[in-house]
Write a protein that holds these residues in place. Structure first.
Motif: not given
Length: 558
Positions: A421-425, A500, A502-506
């Motif tokens: 999971t991405l912590s930032d964009t 982009r 988004l944060q929280g995406h994978r």
């Protein structure tokens, strides 16, 4: 901006071509005594219905230009025989039309061209002939076989070619009927195919589908494939002519706009420009594409795209002092447009992510594995090909286009590798390329790679995609036999994108061997395109160890 309050439209003016054939055109002329520059639209889709979001004839005359909208040879009001994808003829007819316009008393002898899809590709064909009075072109969603072949990986864009052909064949049938050559069975076949062409895709061999058996049909299966897919020499395209390339990130021919712009930039053409929106291949450019609403500013109308095009023509047809960004692109999921002096964006850097495995699940990581031997395999059966769901295709048939959620079925015929999971964009902008170490049990097969954005609700949207037919792994100018079981490295282009995450995406990389019917299903037997009846099941393998690392690379904005 000067707006002309009144104008006149003269319908069905017959313009003479060099061989005596006359092409029908509507002349839109502003009410002024002074000669004005003209913008030419040449279309196979009926001049009287021409009304794209990019630029309309009315907008041209209101801005002080003349507009000429012409039916192509053999279409609607024009004389002659319709020959689909005959770019040499379109180039010659464009040349004659441009020079006719330039000689008229109402024209200042400066002519530009605009238009979308087939009309955009026609501008490239016109550029090859170098008409003396053609001063600028603005091709939108144009197509060039050199780049299209890369996007399709050497496969046939089956749904695109057939669905487009049956739609355009309607006018051909009506003209045949009017000439006393009615073809009732052909009319029934084409009407059925317009409603849903999928029954044609089940015919084996493909080249014997009944469409091509219609008496007098204007193109054969081989001609269609050749003109759509075989690389052609585009070195003759005028790289010096001022060009405004317009495309969509989800357009099946998006790479033509980007790559021709980059080629012109490399040739020091400072008058080339690029506009890329979040659009699929369509004359309407709404903010909603697929299942995503990209925001109010994403539409062609809200972004004032027609003003960008008109400003381009003001600069090059009127020599007005107008500031134009070199590159203007929509960063999807950001809600807005960005400008840059080059593509890929100057601030972008390349990021590499490796295919791996964590806790028995395919992983996408920044670090290469230290395993000595590691691979994953899946089974591809051409009798049950992985279906097309969204992405870069043409929606004339029954396919969905753009960012459409990828199904969780067919897990046995694909591989998936997903990031943490991405912590930032994460802003991806530029080209995307996959390098895979592979093997197959078949003598030929396809490898298809999708880059996917997975949100917090597990909705997986395709960002971009690419394909490679194994026989073309050494280049599209020749076929290279493959020895079953041999381990080789292949590179697959996924084109260009601005997205982009988004944060929280994978992020996810998905690998499969069919995208049907967007691409024809490979029989795995290396037979001639469209000629095969038999098929073979293939076991396809992807390696991901320290000596055979498979990975994906993409541009990232800092």
């Amino acid at each position: 901006m000067n707006i002309t309050a009144s104008y006149t439209v003269t319908r069905n003016v017959l313009l003479p071509m060099r061989d005596g054939i006359r092409l029908s055109a509507d002349l839109w002329l502003p009410d002024t005594r002074e000669p004005v520059p003209a913008i030419l639209f040449r279309t196979p889709y009926d001049r009287s219905a021409y009304n794209p979001d990019v630029l309309r004839p009315q907008q041209c005359v209101e801005a002080g230009f003349a507009a000429v909208v012409q039916d192509m040879r053999g279409r609607f009001g024009s004389e002659g025989e319709w020959q689909p994808l005959n770019w040499a003829q379109e180039g010659a007819d464009s040349y004659d039309t441009i020079e006719w316009i330039a000689a008229q008393s109402w024209c200042s002898a400066s002519v530009g061209m605009s238009g979308l899809s087939y009309c955009g590709t026609t501008q490239l064909a016109a550029s090859l002939t170098r008409p003396p009075h053609l001063k600028a072109i603005a091709p939108t969603m144009a197509s060039c076989p050199e780049f299209d072949r890369i996007e399709a990986g050497g496969a046939l864009r089956l749904d695109l070619g057939i669905s487009w052909l049956v739609v355009t064949a309607i006018d051909w049938l009506l003209r045949r009927r009017a000439a006393g050559h009615a073809l009732p069975e052909a009319e029934a076949l084409i009407l059925r195919a317009v409603q849903d062409p999928r029954f044609l895709y089940e015919v084996r061999p493909l080249r014997e589908m009944p469409l091509f058996s219609i008496a007098g049909f204007p193109i054969s299966f081989d001609e269609l494939y050749t003109k759509l897919s075989v690389p052609t020499d585009v070195s003759g395209i005028d790289l010096d002519i001022p060009t405004l390339h317009i495309g969509g990130w989800y357009d099946f021919s998006h790479s033509t706009a980007v790559n021709l712009f980059m080629r012109q930039a490399a040739a020091a053409n400072s008058h080339s420009h690029l506009v890329m929106g979040p659009w699929t291949h369509s004359s309407q450019l709404p903010q909603i594409q697929g299942q995503v609403n990209f925001g109010a500013m994403a539409s062609g109308a809200a972004s004032r795209l027609h003003e960008v095009v008109l400003n381009f023509f003001r600069r090059h047809l009127k020599q007005d002092t107008v500031q134009l960004p070199r590159v203007r692109y929509f960063l999807m999921n950001s809600g807005g447009w960005r400008e840059d002096s080059e593509w890929p964006p100057k601030a972008s850097t390349v990021r590499r992510m490796y295919l791996g495995m964590e806790s028995g699940v395919g992983a996408l990581t920044d670090s290469m594995t230290d395993e000595d031997r590691a691979s994953d395999d899946y089974r591809y059966d051409p009798r049950d090909p992985t279906p097309t769901v969204g992405g870069r295709n043409l929606g004339l048939g029954r396919l969905s286009m753009g960012p459409v959620a990828q199904p969780l079925g067919h897990l046995s015929d694909m591989l998936r590798y997903t990031s943490p999971t991405l912590s930032d964009t994460l802003d991806i902008a530029g080209s995307v390329t996959a390098t895979l170490w592979i093997s197959s049990s078949a003598v030929d097969t396809d490898f298809i790679v999708k880059l996917i954005d997975v949100d917090v609700n597990e909705i997986a949207l395709p960002v971009c995609e690419g394909a490679l037919r194994l026989r073309y792994r050494s280049g599209f100018d020749h076929e290279a036999p493959y020895e079953p079981g041999a381990v080789e490295s292949i590179e697959i282009s996924l084109g260009h994108v601005a997205w982009r995450v988004l944060q929280g995406h994978r992020l996810r990389v998905q690998i499969q061997s069919a995208n049907f019917p967007h691409l024809d299903a490979n029989s795995n037997l290396a037979d001639r395109l469209g000629a095969g009846v038999a098929v073979a099941t293939a076991t396809n393998k992807v390696f991901r160890d320290r000596t055979r690392a498979s990975f994906i690379e993409f541009g990232v904005l800092g």
